[in-house]
Write a protein that holds these residues in place. Sequence first.
Motif, PDB file in Angstrom:
ATOM      1  N   SER A 112      -3.311   4.786   4.186  1.00 29.87           N
ATOM      2  CA  SER A 112      -3.255   3.443   4.756  1.00 29.87           C
ATOM      3  C   SER A 112      -3.734   3.488   6.213  1.00 29.87           C
ATOM      4  O   SER A 112      -4.374   4.448   6.644  1.00 29.87           O
ATOM      5  CB  SER A 112      -1.874   2.815   4.635  1.00 29.87           C
ATOM      6  OG  SER A 112      -1.911   1.442   5.002  1.00 29.87           O
ATOM      7  N   HIS A 172      -3.047  -0.141  -4.368  1.00 25.31           N
ATOM      8  CA  HIS A 172      -2.129  -1.280  -4.195  1.00 25.31           C
ATOM      9  C   HIS A 172      -1.665  -1.692  -5.584  1.00 25.31           C
ATOM     10  O   HIS A 172      -2.465  -2.236  -6.337  1.00 25.31           O
ATOM     11  CB  HIS A 172      -2.824  -2.473  -3.552  1.00 25.31           C
ATOM     12  CG  HIS A 172      -3.706  -2.173  -2.381  1.00 25.31           C
ATOM     13  ND1 HIS A 172      -3.228  -1.939  -1.108  1.00 25.31           N
ATOM     14  CD2 HIS A 172      -5.051  -2.076  -2.293  1.00 25.31           C
ATOM     15  CE1 HIS A 172      -4.246  -1.720  -0.285  1.00 25.31           C
ATOM     16  NE2 HIS A 172      -5.360  -1.795  -0.986  1.00 25.31           N
ATOM     17  N   HIS A 209      -6.948   2.180   3.497  1.00 19.49           N
ATOM     18  CA  HIS A 209      -6.816   3.407   2.707  1.00 19.49           C
ATOM     19  C   HIS A 209      -7.001   4.657   3.566  1.00 19.49           C
ATOM     20  O   HIS A 209      -6.342   5.667   3.324  1.00 19.49           O
ATOM     21  CB  HIS A 209      -7.830   3.415   1.560  1.00 19.49           C
ATOM     22  CG  HIS A 209      -7.547   2.393   0.517  1.00 19.49           C
ATOM     23  ND1 HIS A 209      -6.957   2.704  -0.686  1.00 19.49           N
ATOM     24  CD2 HIS A 209      -7.711   1.055   0.520  1.00 19.49           C
ATOM     25  CE1 HIS A 209      -6.795   1.586  -1.387  1.00 19.49           C
ATOM     26  NE2 HIS A 209      -7.240   0.577  -0.668  1.00 19.49           N
ATOM     27  N   THR A 254       0.860  -1.189   0.000  1.00 18.63           N
ATOM     28  CA  THR A 254       0.000   0.000   0.000  1.00 18.63           C
ATOM     29  C   THR A 254       0.891   1.232   0.000  1.00 18.63           C
ATOM     30  O   THR A 254       1.905   1.256   0.692  1.00 18.63           O
ATOM     31  CB  THR A 254      -0.918   0.019   1.241  1.00 18.63           C
ATOM     32  OG1 THR A 254      -1.689  -1.179   1.277  1.00 18.63           O
ATOM     33  CG2 THR A 254      -1.866   1.217   1.203  1.00 18.63           C
TER      34      THR A 254
END
Length: 317
Positions: free
Chosen positions: A41, A227, A75, A25
């Motif tokens: 993240s 990602h 996220h 990520t």
Amino acid sequence: MEKIQDLGNEISLIDLMDLGLSERTGAYVIQAEELTIVETSASPSIPYLLNGLKALPIQLEDIKHIIVTHVHLDHAGGAGLLLQKCPNAKVYVHPRGRRHLADPSKLILGAKAVYGEQFDQLFDPIVPIPEDKLIEMEDGSSINIGGRTLTFIDTPGHAKHHFSIHDSGSKGVFTGDTIGVLYPQLVRKGVHISLPSTSPNQFSPDDMLASAKKIESLNPERIYFGHYGMSANPAKVFEQLRYWLPIFTEVSEKVWKDHGGTASEEVHKKIKTAIMEKILAYLEEQGVKLEHDVLEIIQLDLNVCTMGMMDRLSKQI
């Protein structure tokens, strides 16, 4: 040392070491007149983000915009914690996601149901964001960050609270999870593979394809994945989604039907194994053998993707 990539067009990518994994990520930093971060993240990744910003170097008080494509914790889980360090920033969120950032209690419950005892290690703490720091962005709305415009596009499929962001400066689109997950480890081996992200609990293949068409109509030159990383081959990205999404759904539907339409660990394992076999066969045709690092990430992705497909099938009963 923090892993930072210069992607051109004043955009840098910071590896956030999500789940302790490299190239899992990332956060995108747009070093325009008004400094902007896309994706944060989860909270355990915030130290990596802060160190990356320091290395660029960027002063935290200069950050004006923090954008999350959707409110899933990998996220947006760290957005509140990051905001505490960025006194002049606002957080931009899909209208359906705003309440969950202001009061993350439902997000926490949902994540605990999926991750159980691992929750604290993966996501804690989840810091609520003050209402006056949250800005909803409707479909088609935009902000000017100094010489470039960011336009927000409603793109459900992975989640209903998901938007993608078109950047006029790079002619690229930040797509979160809407059109899949890219595996740069395989791209470096000459295989451009991106797989759908079908996690629970709002996965819709029809919406995902419609969102892909919407993004494709913008004629982007670059796709910035949540990602992981950038693809300068958008045509391949859309081709991959249209190749793999029917495989994911058809495999899951067949296994589900063969086992009487009931959710169980056995059904989950069979769906995941059957899709993994398809992926391995595809890579073998390309002359590539999976190495441990990317195999681990794909297995993690498929675990959650299978949960999402089973959730969708259970709702159709």
